[in-house]
Every structure is written in structure tokens, then in C-alpha cells.
Design an enzyme around this catalytic site. Structure first.
Site, PDB file in Angstrom:
ATOM      1  N   GLU A 336     -42.467  11.424 -16.481  1.00 13.47           N
ATOM      2  CA  GLU A 336     -41.783  10.136 -16.528  1.00 13.47           C
ATOM      3  C   GLU A 336     -40.272  10.369 -16.553  1.00 13.47           C
ATOM      4  OE1 GLU A 336     -41.613   6.296 -19.623  1.00 13.47           O
ATOM      5  OE2 GLU A 336     -41.985   8.332 -20.366  1.00 13.47           O
ATOM      6  N   LYS A 396     -45.934   1.175 -14.957  1.00 14.38           N
ATOM      7  CA  LYS A 396     -46.253   1.199 -16.389  1.00 14.38           C
ATOM      8  C   LYS A 396     -46.537  -0.217 -16.875  1.00 14.38           C
ATOM      9  CE  LYS A 396     -44.462   3.115 -20.732  1.00 14.38           C
ATOM     10  NZ  LYS A 396     -43.332   3.835 -21.371  1.00 14.38           N
ATOM     11  N   CYS A 447     -46.618   7.773 -20.894  1.00 21.82           N
ATOM     12  CA  CYS A 447     -46.018   7.927 -22.216  1.00 21.82           C
ATOM     13  C   CYS A 447     -46.677   7.070 -23.287  1.00 21.82           C
ATOM     14  CB  CYS A 447     -44.522   7.623 -22.121  1.00 21.82           C
ATOM     15  SG  CYS A 447     -43.586   8.177 -23.582  1.00 21.82           S
TER      16      CYS A 447
END
Length: 639
Positions: A336, A396, A447
Site C-alpha cells: 500500500e 480500499k 492494511c
């Protein structure tokens, strides 16, 4: 009529004693107690000492601090059940302390004890948030600690029910259910399950997900608390009745063995759970860790330097492959934020990424930030082909509040200058992370999403054979956060039955097999490549098939147990009130010495009931049957 047999002279009994050692009065004066060894009588005072009401709250705070080392990077997992046991005993002691002192709202004392537990735990486990600001840590710790206050009241309340340990463990699942979802999408870090990444209980996660593992961990702790209470009560019984009760009967060995067996059965069942997915053909995969120039928030302002680092490490890896020092992978994963410069809008960034991907010669998953105007952006995972360039993407979905977007931006910016560190708000995606990279179908999360069950589950349901986690932990370097996230990734491998590849900008990157063991792991803030022969797996574990259903059931059962305990408490108080009032309304004609058999029975019932008022056990003891019988006798006498 034959006179009733008298009690043995060596153990005199009062009129209000039942003969049952578990229901014997606990606070008789010394002059009226049964005879026994004087040393045992004076070893502990019968009445609570004044000024000690703060001890349960101190114990709750100590239990909260004890829970922190159970999590990574320390990983003393066995402390989690002990902390739960300490919490259970502390909130119950706070509750019973108010009952003994005849104070109102004993549930409030249990709630305060739970709150102190939450403060001690949350401010330690989430201390890595202070790199953003102390005010952020204070706010987060306070909000998360509030969830443990109603948990304390509920745990103390259901301690009056049968199978209390079972209901108390369910309430931990209920607390995590709400904390994981509200407010602002919840904050899932610090769940009991995340402390059990490589323990005898770990494999239970493949049956019912993280909620079932949290329940199993909590159940071991509540059973320990129940056994401690039984031992304490047995000691009290032995002190009060040293000649009439043995340890085995005082403890209740049958029930104790049953609970211990239930607690031991959980790890046994967990270790018998096989990997429920099917292995495919092994493939060579690689994750790139390019590193960042500096730690802290400044890393975000060095977009080009971070991009150059990842491109350089990729090209060096390609050179090693050309020299025969490394195997040729079929796919490469960048982390990321490895490219914080929009490659669609910036030709220079596009050229850097294309050059690195062409050097390695295989499709590469690139983590990039794409601009959506001056005030918005998207966090993407882009499949970059060495010949055709960027292709399929994943956006995301679960964004970090106050990190990737600012709720109530206009109002909060006036009071908190740190809000300016997030100049634009990210826009969430709406489709699960299922992509094909180099012919390998992957399930991916980015994440923060790895801590949320629904994010991982929805991606795995798409059929990915490898779980890929892109992350950027540069802000929290050298704190506990990277280690905690790696431990969560281990648990996800067992839950999904799939190998996991973790690609981080500055660490920790690694490869985890389907059983949850870390095969390769990098250090922090060093350029590195994680290359491994990975076996994709197909099929679904029971946890993935069931989804969130077990969590909903356990949450609902926990709340129902709390409601039932509250109802039973109100009913008990009504019986106590009726029991205390009924004898006062019974009158007998003056001078009436001739009493019939029925009236004599009523009078005896009244006398017995009035005597029993002074010896009623406190709420939470095992004498509810005595109260019911006495109240029934009082109502008959009144009639």
C-alpha cells in the site's frame, strides 16, 4: 407426639440455621457462632472492613494491564484467560460490595470497575496512536474503554444465573460485536481472539471465526473465575462448619469437574480441526518492501522517494533472477502507498512503475493513490502488466477515520490542528478484493481491513487461492502496531485456510502458510524481498461458510442472558419486599392461648420467616430457594 431430635451439643444450631453448610449465615457474632477452633474463627473478620470498596476497582485496572502482554509483539497468550478471570472476579466483587453495604445501584459499581479495566487496557494496547497526537490517544482510549463499562455490569448481573461462566463468556462476544462496528465503522483491534494466534485454541477460528475464538478464550477465563469462587466459598464453609463439611462437598466437585472438562475440551477440539481447504499447484510469488526515507508522518510527504525505493528494489531483484540467484516469480506484490503519485495523471510516475514492472517481466500488484479532484482520492491496488500497463483494480473499502478521511471536517478543524495533516478525504470502494495476478487468483485486503471479519470473508468468497495484504506501517514504525497486524494476519491464514503474503512499505512483510506459521519475515525499515513457493488453496472453511451468523447468535444469547438476570433480580427484590412486609400484617387476638393446629402452623411460619429476614443471603448467593420458600410461607400466614 414425639419431640423432635435435638442437634448434637458439640454443634449447637440457631433457630434460623438451615443445617446446610452452603446456606449457613456468614455474619453471626462471635458469641453465637458454632463452636470450633478459635484460631480459624479469628483468622478473617466476618464483616467487610470499611474503606475497602476501592479494592475491586484497583483489581479491575490491574487485570486490564495484565491483558496487554497477551498480544503481539510480546505474545504471552496465556495471560488473556487470566485477565478475563481477574476482570470477572473484580466486577462481581464491586457489585457484591455495594449489596453488602446496602447501597443502591450495585450495577453501577460493576460498571465503574469495567471502565477502569478498559482504560488500563486500551491506553496501553493502543499507545502507538500517540505518534499522531496525544489527544488522539486520549480520545480513542476513552471511547474504547466505555464499552467495558456495560460489560462489567452485565458480567456481574449474570453471575447470579446457573452456568454463569457460559453467559459471561458470551457477553465478551457481545462487547466485541458492538465495538467492532460503532462508531464510524468501529475499531476492531484488541479483540481477545487476536491474542491467540499460535495457541492450543487457535484452530477454533476455522470453525466459527474470530468471535468463536474470543468466546473460547473468555470461557477459559470465566471458568477459572468460577473455580476460584468455589474455593473461596469452600474455605468460608470450612471455617463456619469445620466438623460438618468436607472440602469435596463444599467445593461441589462434580460441577467443578464438569466446568474444567468443558474448558479443556475447547483446545482439544481446536487441535483436531484439519485444514479444510484443498491444495493446488505451488507457484513462486514475491513481495517487495522498498522502505521509506524516514519514519513518522513525514513519510507521506516523500511520495517520489518511496516510489523510487520500490522500483529500485524490484529492479535489483530482477537482476538477481537474471543472474540465476533467485527464482522467477509468476507475480509480484507491492505494498500500500508504494506509489503515492497518481500514475494515471503523472507521466513520470507512470514511467517509473512501468520500468520496474518490465524489468521483473511479470504482472505486479501496485499500491497507488489516485486523485479524484483536489479534495478526494482513492486507495487502489492496480494489476500492472509489463506489456499492457495498468489493468484491473481494487479500491480500499474500510477506511481509517481521522487517518484517511475526517468526519465532521469543518467543525473539528477549528479545534484540532492535526486535522490538516489529512488534506483530502479518501473515497471507499464497494466491491470485494478479488483479482488475478500472473494467472494466480488472489483475495486481497488493504492494511486496516485485515482486522475486520467481513472484509476478509467477502474477498475470500470470491475464490482467491492466496490472501494478499498490502499495508503501510511507516507512520507506526518501531511501535507495537506492525507486530499486532502481523499476528492478525496469522489468524486470518488459519481462519480462511489460505496462505498469506504481506507486502509492507517499511515492514513487517512476510509469508504465512495456511496453518498460520510465519515462514518468512522481514525487519523494519530495511529494503527486502519476500520470495517463496506458495501453494494456493481452494474451498472454504466452516468459518467462511457460516459468515457472521455465529457472532450474531452468541451476541443475542449474551444479551438475553443479561435481560433474564435483570428480570430475575427484580423478581427476587419483590419477593424480599413481600417477605419483609407479610409477617407484620398478621395479628393474633389478645389472650388467645388456645391455638388450633392450622393457626399454630401459620404462627410457626411467621416466626420462621421473621427470623429468616436477618439471615437472608446477599443477592448472588445460592439461597434463592430459601427466599422463595420463606416468602411463600409468609403469604400463607398472611392469608
Amino acid at each position: 407426639m414425639q419431640p423432635s431430635p435435638q442437634a448434637p451439643p458439640s454443634v449447637p444450631m440457631r433457630d434460623d440455621e438451615t443445617g446446610d453448610p452452603l446456606q449457613a449465615p456468614r455474619n453471626l457474632p462471635l458469641s453465637e457462632r458454632a463452636e470450633g477452633p478459635s484460631v480459624a474463627r479469628l483468622w478473617r473478620p466476618r464483616r467487610p472492613r470499611p474503606g475497602r470498596g476501592w479494592l475491586p476497582h484497583l483489581g479491575a485496572a490491574a487485570s486490564g494491564g495484565l491483558l496487554y502482554p497477551a498480544f503481539a509483539p510480546i505474545g504471552w497468550w496465556w495471560l488473556a484467560p487470566l485477565s478475563v478471570a481477574g476482570y470477572t472476579l473484580a466486577v462481581r466483587a464491586a457489585y457484591q460490595g455495594r449489596v453488602t453495604r446496602q447501597q443502591r445501584r450495585p450495577w453501577a459499581a460493576a460498571a465503574w470497575a469495567g471502565f477502569w479495566f478498559g482504560l488500563a487496557f486500551c491506553y496501553v494496547i493502543f499507545r502507538w496512536v500517540d505518534v499522531i497526537g496525544v489527544d488522539a490517544l486520549v480520545a480513542l482510549g476513552l471511547v474504547e474503554a466505555l464499552y467495558f463499562a456495560p460489560l462489567g455490569a452485565a458480567v456481574a448481573s449474570v453471575s447470579r444465573l446457573r452456568f454463569a461462566a457460559f453467559w459471561q463468556a458470551l457477553l465478551w462476544v457481545s462487547e466485541e460485536f458492538f465495538r467492532d462496528r460503532w462508531p464510524l465503522g468501529g475499531f476492531s483491534w484488541g479483540r481477545l481472539a487476536f491474542s491467540q494466534t499460535q495457541t492450543p485454541l487457535t484452530k477454533i477460528v476455522a470453525l466459527g471465526g474470530a468471535p468463536l475464538l474470543s468466546f473460547a478464550t473468555a470461557l477459559v477465563g470465566t471458568v477459572l473465575a468460577a473455580l476460584a469462587l468455589r474455593l473461596y466459598r469452600a474455605r468460608q464453609t470450612r471455617i463456619d462448619r469445620p466438623t460438618t463439611s468436607g472440602w469435596a462437598s463444599a467445593i461441589g466437585w462434580r460441577a467443578s469437574l464438569a466446568w474444567v472438562g468443558a474448558a479443556l475440551l475447547l483446545p482439544i477440539v481446536g487441535n483436531l480441526v484439519p485444514i479444510q481447504t484443498t491444495a493446488g499447484k505451488p507457484v513462486e510469488l514475491a513481495a517487495i518492501q522498498g522502505d521509506v526515507p524516514r519514519t513518522g508522518l513525514d513519510a507521506y510527504g516523500q511520495a517520489y522517494a518511496v516510489l523510487d525505493n520500490h522500483a529500485r528494489v524490484t529492479e535489483q531483484y530482477a537482476q538477481e533472477i537474471a543472474e540465476g540467484k533467485a527464482k522467477q516469480p509468476v507475480a509480484v506484490f507491492w505494498p500500500e502507498d508504494s506509489d503515492d503519485v497518481d500514475p494515471y495523471a503523472n507521466p513520470e510516475a507512470y514511467a517509473i512503475v512501468s520500468g520496474a514492472v518490465q524489468a521483473i517481466g511479470v504482472p505486479t500488484l501496485v499500491g497507488a493513490v489516485v486523485d479524484l479532484g483536489s479534495t478526494q482520492a482513492k486507495e487502489l491496488g492496480i494489476v500492472w502488466d509489463p506489456n499492457t500497463g495498468p489493468g484491473a483494480t481494487y479500491a480500499k473499502r474500510h477506511l481509517v477515520p481521522f487517518g484517511e478521511y475526517i468526519p465532521w471536517r469543518a467543525e473539528l478543524t477549528k479545534y484540532f490542528s492535526e486535522m490538516s495533516l489529512v488534506p483530502r478525504d479518501f473515497v471507499p470502494g464497494n466491491t470485494p478484493g478479488v483479482l488475478t495476478v500472473g494467472g494466480v487468483k488472489i483475495a486481497m485486503v488493504i492494511c486496516f481491513e485485515v482486522a475486520y471479519d467481513d472484509m476478509v470473508r467477502s474477498s475470500v468468497l470470491g475464490g482467491g487461492g492466496v490472501l494478499v495484504i498490502q499495508t503501510n506501517n511507516a507512520t507506526y514504525g518501531w511501535t507495537d502496531q506492525p507486530g499486532e497486524q502481523m499476528a492478525i494476519s496469522q489468524l486470518r491464514a488459519v481462519e480462511t485456510g489460505r496462505p498469506v503474503m504481506v507486502a509492507a512499505t517499511s515492514g513487517i512483510s512476510g509469508y504465512i502458510d495456511a496453518s498460520g506459521h510465519i515462514v518468512q519475515e522481514t525487519g523494519q525499515f530495511v529494503p527486502a524481498v519476500v520470495a517463496a513457493e506458495v501453494t494456493p488453496r481452494t474451498g472454504q472453511t466452516l468459518a467462511i461458510r457460516l459468515g457472521a451468523d455465529p457472532e450474531w447468535v452468541m451476541m443475542a444469547l449474551g444479551l438475553l442472558g443479561w435481560l433474564w438476570a435483570a428480570y430475575a433480580g427484580r423478581r427476587r427484590r419483590r419477593l424480599e419486599a413481600a417477605f419483609a412486609v407479610a409477617p407484620e400484617s398478621v395479628t393474633r387476638p389478645a389472650g388467645d392461648s388456645a391455638v388450633t393446629a392450622s393457626s399454630g402452623s401459620a404462627a410457626a411460619a411467621v416466626d420462621t420467616s421473621s427470623e429468616g429476614v436477618n439471615s437472608l443471603p446477599a443477592p448472588g448467593t445460592s439461597a434463592s430457594s430459601v427466599i422463595s420458600v420463606n416468602a411463600s410461607n409468609a403469604r400463607k400466614a398472611h392469608t
